[in-house]
Motif scaffolding. Structure first.
Motif, PDB file in Angstrom:
ATOM      1  N   ASP E 273       4.267   1.194  -1.331  1.00  0.00           N
ATOM      2  CA  ASP E 273       3.770   0.086  -0.907  1.00  0.00           C
ATOM      3  C   ASP E 273       3.799  -0.296   0.000  1.00  0.00           C
ATOM      4  O   ASP E 273       4.272  -0.089   1.161  1.00  0.00           O
ATOM      5  CB  ASP E 273       4.316  -0.904  -1.428  1.00  0.00           C
TER       6      ASP E 273
ATOM      7  N   SER G  33      -2.740  -5.114   0.447  1.00  0.00           N
ATOM      8  CA  SER G  33      -2.674  -5.501  -0.433  1.00  0.00           C
ATOM      9  C   SER G  33      -3.306  -7.290   1.079  1.00  0.00           C
ATOM     10  O   SER G  33      -2.731  -7.667   1.105  1.00  0.00           O
ATOM     11  CB  SER G  33      -2.722  -6.401  -1.484  1.00  0.00           C
ATOM     12  N   VAL G  49      -2.789 -11.789  -2.159  1.00  0.00           N
ATOM     13  CA  VAL G  49      -3.106 -11.011  -3.998  1.00  0.00           C
ATOM     14  C   VAL G  49      -1.674 -10.566  -4.672  1.00  0.00           C
ATOM     15  O   VAL G  49      -1.059  -9.717  -3.019  1.00  0.00           O
ATOM     16  CB  VAL G  49      -4.152 -10.317  -3.176  1.00  0.00           C
ATOM     17  N   ASN G  50      -1.617 -11.014  -5.557  1.00  0.00           N
ATOM     18  CA  ASN G  50      -0.224  -9.369  -5.516  1.00  0.00           C
ATOM     19  C   ASN G  50      -0.644  -8.385  -6.338  1.00  0.00           C
ATOM     20  O   ASN G  50      -1.398  -8.483  -6.917  1.00  0.00           O
ATOM     21  CB  ASN G  50       0.516 -10.518  -6.932  1.00  0.00           C
ATOM     22  N   LYS G  51      -0.018  -7.493  -6.093  1.00  0.00           N
ATOM     23  CA  LYS G  51      -0.357  -6.536  -6.490  1.00  0.00           C
ATOM     24  C   LYS G  51       1.008  -5.734  -7.349  1.00  0.00           C
ATOM     25  O   LYS G  51       1.974  -5.488  -6.352  1.00  0.00           O
ATOM     26  CB  LYS G  51      -1.379  -5.170  -5.457  1.00  0.00           C
ATOM     27  N   ASN G  53       3.072  -3.038  -9.113  1.00  0.00           N
ATOM     28  CA  ASN G  53       3.218  -1.639  -8.980  1.00  0.00           C
ATOM     29  C   ASN G  53       3.276  -0.886 -10.643  1.00  0.00           C
ATOM     30  O   ASN G  53       2.358  -0.052 -11.299  1.00  0.00           O
ATOM     31  CB  ASN G  53       3.875  -0.995  -8.596  1.00  0.00           C
ATOM     32  N   HIS G  59       5.764  -8.204  -9.155  1.00  0.00           N
ATOM     33  CA  HIS G  59       4.195  -8.282  -7.563  1.00  0.00           C
ATOM     34  C   HIS G  59       5.821  -8.022  -7.033  1.00  0.00           C
ATOM     35  O   HIS G  59       6.547  -8.621  -6.935  1.00  0.00           O
ATOM     36  CB  HIS G  59       3.728  -8.541  -7.935  1.00  0.00           C
ATOM     37  N   LEU G 199     -10.718 -10.689  -4.121  1.00  0.00           N
ATOM     38  CA  LEU G 199     -10.517  -9.720  -5.366  1.00  0.00           C
ATOM     39  C   LEU G 199     -11.773  -8.639  -5.939  1.00  0.00           C
ATOM     40  O   LEU G 199     -13.181  -9.503  -5.995  1.00  0.00           O
ATOM     41  CB  LEU G 199      -9.778 -10.830  -6.227  1.00  0.00           C
ATOM     42  N   GLU G 202     -12.209  -9.026  -9.888  1.00  0.00           N
ATOM     43  CA  GLU G 202     -11.111  -9.280 -10.468  1.00  0.00           C
ATOM     44  C   GLU G 202     -11.521 -11.045 -10.290  1.00  0.00           C
ATOM     45  O   GLU G 202     -11.937 -11.732  -9.933  1.00  0.00           O
ATOM     46  CB  GLU G 202      -9.537  -8.970  -9.883  1.00  0.00           C
ATOM     47  N   ASN G 208      -1.933 -13.286  -9.601  1.00  0.00           N
ATOM     48  CA  ASN G 208      -2.143 -12.037  -8.915  1.00  0.00           C
ATOM     49  C   ASN G 208      -2.856 -13.229  -8.166  1.00  0.00           C
ATOM     50  O   ASN G 208      -3.091 -12.044  -6.791  1.00  0.00           O
ATOM     51  CB  ASN G 208      -3.684 -11.120 -10.233  1.00  0.00           C
TER      52      ASN G 208
END
Lengths: 274, 274, 274, 274, 274, 274, 274
Positions: E273, G33, G49-51, G53, G59, G199, G202, G208
């Motif tokens: 990550d 991110s 931004v939350n990504k 997995n 997140h 984004l 998105e 997010n």
């Protein structure tokens, strides 16, 4: 030539599970001049071939006294051997100081082997390039060990290391069954005969060999030249090329060492034992 | 040219059990200007060829006093030799302080050899690039040793190291049998004759050589130029090219050093002893 | 041959997530002479093949006593094995001193495995090249473990490692279901039969094997030659090639070990477990 | 170009027994601007060419006072030279504090050389890239030494190092026999003449040179610009291109330095002495 | 194949800002046998596939108790996992000793991640080759974390790692929305169903899986074989292949995990990550 | 391209006696935005071009206050410069604490240079990649030094480093003779004119430059934007492109800096001085 | 592909004075991110931004509280970021303990930068692979800094890092002039608009993104999901795509950021500043 990428670093294993650098260090033992050892119940004889660098020098010392009850004969890098024999000396002194008794031979041999093992597992050192025949007497009797660069050691009735040691080993294999009960004199005779085998076309004299003895009631010491020459003369007077009857006797209950030529790799030093 | 992958690291063994870096360091000894040593029962003479870098400089010092009873002559990297000779000096002082007696020569030589051995077994150091002729007098008499970059040492009656030392060795081999009982004067004469052999077409003068003596009742010291010149003059007056009768006498009970040309590898420095 | 750039350094991962140097070290175990272990509720037997380097030597010791309640049989680099078994000895002594009770076998095995793991994660060391069968008795009963160069360990009912160990494993797999309740005698018999499987065309004698026992009321000890020979004689008198009825019984509730030939990679040493 | 595998690591010997990295460091000395030194019985003069990086800067300082009785002129890496000269300063202070007398010049020079030698034997350092002319006065008189990156040092009557130093050396060789008894004035004159030789088509002025003196009753100090210009003017007034009669006189008992062109490798720095 | 010069050293960045050695270590996780975890408000279940090395051995232990309130399931190098789980154990003991309360799960997970991070930034170590699912209960409820070789950690509702874990993840993704309020029994059922997904054509039995539970009023412990078999039997009696209605329900407010085949790189271990 | 085997390790000398890694580090200085310094008897001005990474950020700080009497302007790696300037700050504080007087500028500069030199002689570090213009006032007056990655330092009347610094140096060379007796105002004017030379087609405003002053009765401080803009306005009002009469005057007793194009290597940073 | 010999070791300079390994580490920031920061006189907003997995996990946490008055948002290697943010936490605690006042933001940022610089100058470490936006409030007001892997830091009015951060920067550049006097609400609005730019196709939802605030009378804290969603809803209700009038206003006294496409290298992370 194919470049071997696994043989320059002592901490690198080959795909077949070998440590080439350790094996190469064992080659150094085979390059040294020959040393032999043999023992009876009561005595250990160490002997070696003297190779002087020049007429001007005394020969390189290859047999060292470690303590009153222990001595060592080396083949390979003399400097490494000297450093290790002094280590042994120090260990004996420390033990005697702490316990007021002599350090048992087997115990010293293990410490020596451990010291060698460490050098086979660190990237910034190299394995020692010397083989040591350690002879000694302690409460459990007379002992003869061979310490190898790999950190292994072996107990022997009789053994020979160094260049052309195979011939001596062949002699010893024919004779060793009688050694246990040999007299000191008889053992010395066998030592000289075995040593003679390692001399290619050279005559054995008190000048080209060193012989040391440790035994019951006899502290480790190197024989003086006169004594050695007297022994050589005495045995040669008897005209015996080699005690021919003995191999036969030995062969009766022991298969003769066959096809030496078929195992040239084993000559001079024990293979890396795994 | 074939690239040798085993000869750039002092901790790497070659497949044949050799340490190339140690052997290369021994080559450095052969490049140095010649040094010789010889001894009688009572005296040791060290001598060397002076090579000044320029008219403007004094020559590079190659003979060092270690203590009143010990001195050293070097061939190879002078800086390495200086560092080692100071180490020897310190050891002598410490010993004298602790035991109130001079450090025996053989003991110092072993310590020196051990210091050299360490440099043949660590990846972050290099072997010393210098050979040392150590001469000294102690309770057991006069001694002459040669300490080699490999960590080995040898006791000699007489020896020569450095460039063109083979000629000197040939001279010394013809003569050395007489050295043991030589007078101080006679020994000095042999030293100068041997040294002359290493000078290629150059005349021996008090300017291009240094001579030092240690002996019974005589602390280690370097002879002054006048004394050396006087000796040169005296011996040359006698017109003797080389004491021709001696080789014959020596040859009577010793095979003459044969075919020097056949062993060029041995020139200047003892091979790495294994 | 394609040069693998990921297999010379123990701290380098291959793209597929393998540590080749650790796998190569595991190969060393397969090269060693065979060792086997098996246990009942009350006893553990360790046995190994003796391979003497020469007639002149005693065989290399491959079974070591660690404490009264623990012993170890090794295959691979003997020097590594010796160093590790002494480590185990020290741990047992320290534990006994601190807690006045014997060190539990499983706990010792973990410490041993951790010591091995460290050598798989440092660039300046190498993984140990030895497999260890650790047998012992503690409050939780008899235990047999296999410690691998990767730092893994496994508990086994019975196991064999070293060269030609697959044949022994096949024998053990047919028989192991009966071991838990075996008598000491019966277990010894199975040990000798399994060991015989690893001898290629050689006859099992008291000279080419070592057998050790630890059990309830019986401290770890190696059997003497006479006892072993007597056992061999006794069982061979019975003429039984292998106790043929047992596999059938085992097969009834356990699938027979199928297609050994299909998993040659697993022979001699457990694969690096991930 | 052929890749030399022995010349990137200071701890690697070449097969011919050379340490290339040390030799390369000696090249750095030849790249530096010239420095000269010369001495009489009572005085030492150090002088160097000033090369300013730009009109805007003062010139790089190349002559350092070490103590009242010692100074140093450098050629090569200035930063290395500065670090070494401060080391010398510290040693002088420590000595004076302990012994209440000035540190003898020769002793300081040895310590400095030892510090340089260490850098030729460790894999994680590099040899210093600077040559130092050390001039000083002590109880044994005036001294001039040259310390080289190899860890060697040489005592000189007069010497020149750095770029185009050969011309200065040629001048000094013609003149040096008279230096011992020179007056301070005469010595200064020779220093300036020698320095002029290293200036290629440039005129010697008080701006492009630095001159320092230490002598009996005269602590080490750098002459001020006026004094230097006055000396230049005075000597040039005399119109003497070079004191032509002196070489002749010198030649009478000393062979003239012949064929400089034949030894270009020796220019600027002493070769690595072995 | 193109040789990648950036992927053999953990301290070397690739031009694209990647640490290949860390990514390769993450591959090791994918090679290990599968492990899964899932949690409700009150319970965490850890489960894994047992892969025995041989019939003779017990299976390799992959689930470890850390403390009464924490346990861990691993996939990858078992030895690395064992070392890390013991580290966790020690941390729990130390915390309990200092604060007289159990170490919060999240805090332990961070310490563990930091220990892993260090191994990604030192040239003489390698990243750990193991993924850890850490399940525990503390004042803030039940927690499930995944700790990755990269030094990252993630909190999960449910997760699966190791070989063929993708199938289990697909199952869990369909079901996880119901987990939070699941009963202990229901959670166990989902764990077994998910685990079954990782078995390629093999039948799930109490022999090839291990299941552990920690929850409110229930210290971390591994279920015994009988309990597991009973659960398997009970659920399979119900004949349900997979609770088919749940995905639909889940799909209603959550996009279905689309195109697994399109992201094969993500299988088995979370990508590094960044 | 020919691969240079001597330029990847700071401890490796090239055959020509160069340290390429040190020279490469000096290139980093040339890449930095320009910085200039100049001094009169009583004042030192440091000035630099501000290059903001984006409109959103303040510009990178390139001028640091070290103490009330010392400041520094850097070109090259800002992080290295910041670390070094904090080192300087600490040294000033320590000195003031010990001696109750400000640390002399020259002394600080030497310590700084020594710190840089160390990084040119250790294999596990890299040379600093920053040049520092150190300006300060002490009992001996106003000083301006340039400290270089090589560990060298130079005293300057005025100097410019960094990208396009050559144009500024040309300006300063025409003007510097008048600086010694300049008023503070006049010096500031020259600083701004010189700085303008380094701006390629950009207009000098208070936003793209920073100017700092230290002088008699004036602690080191950075001028505020208004002051700078006022100065810019004031001087531009005067419409003088460059004080054209000054070069002529300077040229009268100083050769004009000729053929800049012929020495492009010297641009931006002083060459590695040897 | 051409093999670059200067880009695998962080201590190796390229001939052009670059440290490639540091530049490669800066690439890692661009892969992370996106994270943004902006500040008014009284408040700092950090957002990212939350990504996740996977659906199963929460997140990855990218915004950390350091102290009541400081927080940090990261892009790049999360593990590195976590380790650094804990370091910051410790520094704040120690400072508060010693001085009983909060650690000034700028001072913490320098310490952080110094920690990063060390990793760019040691051969056995690697540069950190993370960029940190540090936002905080102290006596001198609200601050926003960007700390880069190179050891540099920059103060910003507003900044964006990570993947697709360029779009956010463009937005911020149009708006930043109004930020200083923005209300907390208005700042939050700009933060969300800027974040939306990163984004790709998105929709911005409270799921997010993460948003944190620190300000006068408001300790650093992350906004809860409801608050964020409410803000998103509120602003989107207003339908404003982007406050179009602001760029114009900004453009009036500030050149518009031109040709972003022409400087793609600057995207996501500040170039290595020199």
């Amino acid at each position: 030539m194919f470049r071997n990428q696994y043989d320059t670093d002592v901490t690198t294993w080959s795909p077949a599970g070998r440590l080439f650098q350790v094996e190469y260090a064992m080659e150094a033992v085979k390059q040294g001049s020959a040393a032999i050892g043999l023992r009876s119940k009561t005595h250990v004889i160490l002997a070696c071939v003297n190779k002087a660098n020049s007429e001007l020098s005394s020969h390189q010392k290859k047999i060292f006294k470690v303590d009153d009850h222990i001595g060592v004969a080396i083949a390979g890098l003399t400097a490494d051997g000297r450093v290790l024999s002094r280590y042994m000396r120090t260990e004996c002194i420390n033990y005697a100081y702490s316990y007021e008794s002599p350090l048992p031979v087997g115990r010293l041999v293990v410490q020596l082997a451990d010291k060698a093992q460490v050098c086979t597992q660190r990237s910034w050192k190299r394995p020692y390039g010397v083989g040591l025949l350690v002879g000694g007497l302690d409460e459990s009797g007379a002992h003869l060990y061979y310490n190898c660069p790999s950190g292994n050691y072996f107990e022997y009735q009789a053994f020979a290391i160094g260049s052309r040691s195979q011939a001596a080993k062949t002699y010893l294999e024919r004779r060793f069954e009688t050694f246990m009960d040999s007299s000191r004199e008889s053992l010395l005779k066998d030592a000289l005969f075995a040593l003679r085998e390692t001399l290619q076309g050279e005559k054995l004299t008190s000048s080209n060999c060193t012989v040391a003895v440790v035994g019951v009631g006899e502290a480790f010491h190197t024989l003086d030249k006169e004594t050695i020459q007297a022994l050589i003369n005495e045995f040669e007077i008897a005209g015996e090329e080699a005690p021919a009857e003995v191999p036969d006797q030995a062969a009766s209950d022991e298969p003769a060492a066959p096809e030496e030529g078929a195992a040239p790799a084993a000559e001079g030093a024990a293979p890396m034992d795994i």
